[in-house]
Design a protein around this motif. Structure first.
Motif, mmCIF file in Angstrom:
data_model
loop_
_atom_site.group_PDB
_atom_site.id
_atom_site.type_symbol
_atom_site.label_atom_id
_atom_site.label_comp_id
_atom_site.label_asym_id
_atom_site.label_seq_id
_atom_site.Cartn_x
_atom_site.Cartn_y
_atom_site.Cartn_z
ATOM 1 N N ARG A 175 49.640 38.085 50.637
ATOM 2 C CA ARG A 175 49.726 38.539 49.243
ATOM 3 C C ARG A 175 48.400 38.976 48.631
ATOM 4 N N TRP A 181 43.083 38.993 46.317
ATOM 5 C CA TRP A 181 43.115 38.212 45.087
ATOM 6 C C TRP A 181 41.964 38.640 44.191
ATOM 7 N N ARG A 182 42.234 38.783 42.920
ATOM 8 C CA ARG A 182 41.193 39.219 41.986
ATOM 9 C C ARG A 182 40.532 38.059 41.250
ATOM 10 N N THR A 183 41.289 36.973 41.031
ATOM 11 C CA THR A 183 40.726 35.846 40.289
ATOM 12 C C THR A 183 41.121 34.526 40.942
ATOM 13 N N GLU A 186 42.272 32.082 39.271
ATOM 14 C CA GLU A 186 43.518 31.708 38.610
ATOM 15 C C GLU A 186 44.734 32.268 39.344
ATOM 16 N N GLN A 187 44.636 33.476 39.868
ATOM 17 C CA GLN A 187 45.734 34.057 40.651
ATOM 18 C C GLN A 187 46.030 33.197 41.880
ATOM 19 N N VAL A 188 44.985 32.763 42.554
ATOM 20 C CA VAL A 188 45.153 31.936 43.748
ATOM 21 C C VAL A 188 45.735 30.574 43.365
ATOM 22 N N ILE A 190 47.698 29.755 40.755
ATOM 23 C CA ILE A 190 49.118 29.882 40.404
ATOM 24 C C ILE A 190 49.951 30.143 41.652
ATOM 25 N N ALA A 191 49.495 31.048 42.506
ATOM 26 C CA ALA A 191 50.223 31.351 43.740
ATOM 27 C C ALA A 191 50.311 30.123 44.634
#
Length: 89
Positions: A48, A51-53, A55-57, A59-60
């Motif tokens: 997936r 990743w940009r942040t 926080e994205q990682v 939550i995922a």
């Protein structure tokens, strides 16, 4: 055996607990963790990304752990998710 601090070893002894540790060259203690980490990297991080942040990682990761424990079928667990198998046990 692997290095362990004296205070840690003494605390385990006082509690009547045995430390978990394999002999040098045997990674049996880490096999399940390494396998799970490998699946996590393959099924989520690499698939997936990018990743940009952070926080994205985060939550995922929470979503993946929920899926892994409650919906992913495990062939070694009678094709049940871990949460179902634990409840049945």
């Amino acid at each position: 055996m692997h290095y362990r601090s004296i205070a840690y070893t003494e605390r385990l002894a006082a509690a009547g607990a045995a430390p978990s540790g394999g002999s040098v060259g045997h990674a049996y203690d880490n096999a399940l963790a390494e396998s799970t980490i490998g699946l996590f990297k393959t099924e989520l991080i690499k698939l997936r990304g990018p990743w940009r942040t952070v926080e994205q990682v985060e939550i995922a990761t929470l979503e993946h752990v929920d899926w892994f424990n409650h919906r992913r079928l495990h062939s070694a667990a009678a094709d049940l998710p871990p949460a179902e198998l634990e409840t049945a046990h």
